[in-house]
Design an enzyme around this catalytic site. Structure first.
Site, PDB file in Angstrom:
ATOM      1  N   THR A   1     -38.042  57.531 -11.920  1.00 17.30           N
ATOM      2  CA  THR A   1     -36.869  57.413 -10.745  1.00 17.30           C
ATOM      3  C   THR A   1     -37.184  56.431  -9.527  1.00 17.30           C
ATOM      4  OG1 THR A   1     -36.797  59.374 -10.754  1.00 17.30           O
ATOM      5  CG2 THR A   1     -36.470  58.976  -8.530  1.00 17.30           C
TER       6      THR A   1
ATOM      7  N   TYR B   1     -29.168  61.340 -10.661  1.00 16.11           N
ATOM      8  CA  TYR B   1     -29.372  60.454 -11.056  1.00 16.11           C
ATOM      9  C   TYR B   1     -29.299  59.478 -12.403  1.00 16.11           C
ATOM     10  CZ  TYR B   1     -34.004  61.074  -9.971  1.00 16.11           C
ATOM     11  OH  TYR B   1     -35.193  61.839 -10.044  1.00 16.11           O
TER      12      TYR B   1
ATOM     13  N   THR C   1     -42.341  60.674 -12.033  1.00 12.05           N
ATOM     14  CA  THR C   1     -42.951  61.168 -11.528  1.00 12.05           C
ATOM     15  C   THR C   1     -43.095  62.186 -12.635  1.00 12.05           C
ATOM     16  OG1 THR C   1     -41.747  62.955 -10.781  1.00 12.05           O
ATOM     17  CG2 THR C   1     -42.726  60.743  -9.533  1.00 12.05           C
ATOM     18  N   ASP C   2     -42.222  62.909 -13.717  1.00 14.17           N
ATOM     19  CA  ASP C   2     -42.676  63.405 -14.492  1.00 14.17           C
ATOM     20  C   ASP C   2     -43.482  63.472 -15.563  1.00 14.17           C
ATOM     21  OD1 ASP C   2     -39.098  64.515 -15.448  1.00 14.17           O
ATOM     22  OD2 ASP C   2     -40.379  64.471 -13.975  1.00 14.17           O
TER      23      ASP C   2
ATOM     24  N   LYS D   1     -47.834  67.221 -10.601  1.00 14.13           N
ATOM     25  CA  LYS D   1     -46.684  67.880 -10.113  1.00 14.13           C
ATOM     26  C   LYS D   1     -46.570  69.239  -9.723  1.00 14.13           C
ATOM     27  CE  LYS D   1     -41.847  65.928 -10.774  1.00 14.13           C
ATOM     28  NZ  LYS D   1     -41.509  64.634 -11.108  1.00 14.13           N
TER      29      LYS D   1
ATOM     30  N   GLU E   1     -63.576  83.943 -21.445  1.00  9.45           N
ATOM     31  CA  GLU E   1     -62.857  84.757 -22.172  1.00  9.45           C
ATOM     32  C   GLU E   1     -62.162  84.504 -23.196  1.00  9.45           C
ATOM     33  OE1 GLU E   1     -60.887  87.366 -19.383  1.00  9.45           O
ATOM     34  OE2 GLU E   1     -60.536  87.334 -21.112  1.00  9.45           O
TER      35      GLU E   1
HETATM   36  N1  DGL Z   1     -36.590  61.917 -15.396  1.00  8.95           N
HETATM   37  C1  DGL Z   1     -37.971  61.623 -14.914  1.00  8.95           C
HETATM   38  C2  DGL Z   1     -39.007  60.866 -14.903  1.00  8.95           C
HETATM   39  O1  DGL Z   1     -38.581  59.364 -15.110  1.00  8.95           O
HETATM   40  C3  DGL Z   1     -37.490  62.006 -12.913  1.00  8.95           C
HETATM   41  C4  DGL Z   1     -38.405  61.987 -12.288  1.00  8.95           C
HETATM   42  C5  DGL Z   1     -38.581  60.752 -11.496  1.00  8.95           C
HETATM   43  O2  DGL Z   1     -39.160  59.209 -12.063  1.00  8.95           O
HETATM   44  O3  DGL Z   1     -39.503  61.348 -10.204  1.00  8.95           O
HETATM   45  O4  DGL Z   1     -39.631  60.643 -14.538  1.00  8.95           O
END
Ligand code: DGL
Length: 357
Positions: A40, A54, A120-121, A193, A314
């Site tokens: 992103t 986007y 971020t993913d 995240k 467990e």
């Molecule tokens: N498609 C996600 C990624 O590239 C977008 C999320 C992001 O980068 O914040 O991880």
């Protein structure tokens, strides 16, 4: 009045000259290399209010650098476009390429630190992988953003600016791979995240972040107690692939169909995202035991998101010959198990690794 004004003007002009002079002396500024992978932070939307829907990974590294000219005052910044992908598509092959490039650059005496721009993913996964394979004390900072570059109040530019300062700082040396967004500094091991869309999404459940970025400098209040970078036994320099390790997610009424398919497809390790403290629903427990007996390494983690998965808590790990993941979430446990399997298939040795890294 005129004298006061002319003095003020002289002061401003003097400051501008001093800053320009400092900026002009690249020898005095740290050399930070930005390795761009997409996400992103390199994304773009149809309008300035498009913060979902986007396209990630559309803006190149030189454009990212040009969009933040203030960086030139704090570091000598150069950039490489390593990949241009949305991070949900990050793979073991990407990680090996990126890790080898990071190690090659950090071995150069003219490189002081590295910033990796990333979606971020899976940012936490790439950061943890690098935390285990980077062979340098020089700073490596992984950065992303939650709004695309085209959005009102895009967080990418300030995150990138802070990441470059952090990567060029003395304070970040020897701290392991760091994650820097939203004015916060986190360690690669504990950060995750936690929210699908907000700018403060990166959290460190219970264990906390390491410090802040404020006023163009880094403030550390903690360091990681776990081994990383130069202190790990992992070496990817001669690896062109990583062992196949998959994750099985448990829930009420789960069956062993997915687990059995993964084992049949050749998984060398399985991480169980168990319920609670890594509890094993009977169908999955039977399937994991059968897999273990066929030579597959099994790590018990949890879907819960924080806390210790205790050995012999467990489940009787001694009897089942399973490994407990300590506080690593399933996606990070998978990374450590993959790298562990490049060194050994001894479950007791691997358990020690989960208590070390
Ligand atoms: N498609 C996600 C990624 O590239 C977008 C999320 C992001 O980068 O914040 O991880």
């Amino acid at each position: 009045m005129r004298t006061l004004f002319s003095r003020a003007l002289g002061l401003v002009l003097g400051l501008a000259v001093m800053m320009a002079a400092q900026a002009a002396e690249p020898g005095k500024l740290p050399h930070v290399v930005i390795l761009a992978t997409g996400g992103t932070i390199a994304g773009s939307g149809a309008t300035t209010t498009t913060t979902v829907g986007y396209t990630a990974a559309t803006v190149g590294v030189q454009s990212l650098i040009q969009a933040v000219p203030e960086m030139q005052k704090v570091a000598r910044v150069t950039g490489e476009q390593v990949f241009q992908i949305a991070s949900e598509n990050m793979s073991n092959a990407h990680w090996l390429t990126l890790g080898k490039r990071v190690n090659a650059l950090l071995a150069q005496s003219d490189v002081d630190g590295i910033v990796i721009t990333h979606g971020t993913d899976t940012l936490e996964e790439t950061a943890y992988f690098l935390n285990l394979v980077v062979k340098s004390r020089k700073p490596v900072v992984v950065v992303g953003s939650m709004r695309p570059s085209t959005a009102i109040s895009a967080d990418g530019p300030i995150n990138l600016y802070n990441a470059v300062i952090l990567a060029g700082s003395q304070e970040a040396i020897g701290k392991g791979v760091l994650v820097c967004l939203n004015d916060q500094i986190s360690g690669a091991r504990d950060v995750t995240k936690s929210n699908t869309s907000t700018a403060d999404t990166f959290r460190n459940p219970d264990l906390g972040m390491l410090g802040y970025m404020q006023g163009n400098r880094a403030y550390f209040y903690k360091t990681s107690t776990r081994k990383h970078t130069l202190d790990t036994e992992f070496d990817i320099s001669k690896l062109d692939s990583l062992p196949q390790v998959d994750i099985v997610y448990s829930y009420a009424n789960v069956n062993a169909t997915a687990l059995n398919a993964l084992v049949a497809a050749g998984a060398k390790g399985i991480v169980h995202a168990g319920v609670g403290d890594g509890s094993l629903p009977n169908p999955v427990k039977d399937g994991l035991l059968k897999a273990r007996k066929s030579g597959v390494l099994v790590v018990r983690s949890s879907r819960v998101g924080s806390g210790i998965i205790a050995r012999n808590g467990e489940a009787n790990d001694d009897e089942l010959d399973f490994v407990a993941s300590d506080t690593l979430n399933p996606q990070k446990a998978r990374i450590l198990l993959m790298l562990a399997l490049t060194r050994t298939s001894d479950s007791k040795a691997i358990q020690q690794m989960f208590w070390t890294y």
